[in-house]
Design a protein around this motif. Sequence first.
Motif, short mmCIF file in Angstrom:
data_model
loop_
_atom_site.label_atom_id
_atom_site.label_comp_id
_atom_site.label_asym_id
_atom_site.label_seq_id
_atom_site.Cartn_x
_atom_site.Cartn_y
_atom_site.Cartn_z
N HIS A 96 1.05 4.98 -2.33
CA HIS A 96 0.98 6.63 -3.40
C HIS A 96 2.48 7.40 -3.38
N ASP A 129 0.89 2.67 3.54
CA ASP A 129 -0.43 3.24 3.55
C ASP A 129 0.93 5.27 3.26
N HIS A 154 0.78 -1.50 -0.30
CA HIS A 154 0.17 0.41 -0.07
C HIS A 154 0.56 1.23 -0.13
N LYS A 189 -9.02 -1.34 -5.14
CA LYS A 189 -9.12 -0.70 -4.26
C LYS A 189 -10.32 0.76 -4.01
N HIS A 191 -5.88 -0.59 5.98
CA HIS A 191 -5.36 0.61 7.15
C HIS A 191 -5.94 0.68 8.63
ZN LIG Z 1 -3.52 4.64 1.16
#
Ligand SMILES: [Zn+2]
Length: 466
Positions: free
Chosen positions: A64, A311, A62, A148, A238
């Motif tokens: 970004h 994340d 995970h 997602k 998360h």
């Molecule tokens: Zn995320």
Amino acid sequence: MPVPDLYIRNATLATDEQTFVGGIVIAGERIAEVVTGNPERPATQSIDATGLLLLPGLVDAHVHFSEPGRGHWEGFETGSQAAAAGGITSFVEMPLNAHPPTTDAASLALKQAAAAVSHVDYALWGGLVDDNLMHLAELQRGGVVGYKAFMVTATDFARSDRRILKAGMEQIARFGSFLAVHAEDEAMTIELTAALRASGRRDRLAWGEGRPIEAELAAIDEAIALAEATGARLHIVHVSCAAGIDRISAAKARGVKVTAETCPHYLFFDVDDLVRLGPVAKCAPPLRSPDERDMLWDRVLAGEIDVIASDHSPCLWEEKTAGDDDIYAAWGGISGLQSTLPVLLTEGVRRRGLKLSELVRMTATGPARLFGFDDRKGRLLAGADADLVLVDPEAEFTLEARDLFYRNPHSAYVGAHFVGSVQRTISRGLTVYREGRMIGPSGHGRRLDGAGLRDAASSEERLFRV
Ligand SMILES: [Zn+2]
């Protein structure tokens, strides 16, 4: 038979099942042999790893990296360097924070082009939004390894209501893939946040008060009910609270195909840290109370977590400081992928007795299994890719901004003290990071594609043996 390239010897090896003294023989890009003890082996080069840990490279499920469109926030070049510096040899990149988001074949092609510079291997998530059900099959053909969806409003990524989630789950299940959800209840968070803002609240505690545990649980319950009704595979990303993990564990026990992810920041920080550090520690779901953090650790130690992922969600520094006096004005997201391993070694293994094999299961083998590439990744196994991380478990350091490889070198973890430092990261036999320096070239990373539309149920069978 040619002489193998490298023998890393006399380390403490950890797999997802056990820890033992041994070594790894590497030939080309693969592990040739997992050795027990410290015997002699012929190899062109050898590394004496006495006193060091040798783990499978982490698989971060995970992250970004914000490309295409927002490379000024991170990008695959800097993001993959930070991954290597954190002992992560594969990452799976999310369909949002980039512009456009990855919701059809055209945006997937842009993402794949941007990702080609990566220093380590990677796979890509596809997005499920309110208007792309007709594009899911082309994403699947394009190689995404999962989908997602957001149950709550997000920047640039339309939320999925119950109808979309259900239709998406049904279709994705037919691909043999799975849906991951950001689980917070839309109505509850909007109503609470609006009331806080109307009363003039802009302080740091107001962020969490608008997004309470009840809002997370309501969304988790809804997602699990849909997975149960459709028989689809579900992954809750998360999870910030013990009660959320308990809902998932209860669903698993009655046969629902659901997996649980949490993040290092919910285990390292609590709401007092948000007050102390400010917007750099703002994320959603928000940091919880110290008691909640400890209860989440209990769930980790009880083996109830499938995946720990960073994340990693970066932005410009100005987008954090914008919230110094108004928490709502800051970007929500913590830059953290370089710190996952130090956090878990320090707070988990050292302080709370987390088994190394459990660390490996949650950060390497488990995520690789989730995406169906555990035959090659996340394992110390002859024939698997030689993706390895050498860790000095006694090395102490205080994280400084200059240590970070992020495009914007800020993180809630700056200033934190850790015991356990990544010494060397090896990706498919090549040392890509060593003692603070990137060595491997841009573009070394290869894309790991999903099963496409061909191989429907095989990854599901591996995950949920019945
Ligand atoms: Zn995320």
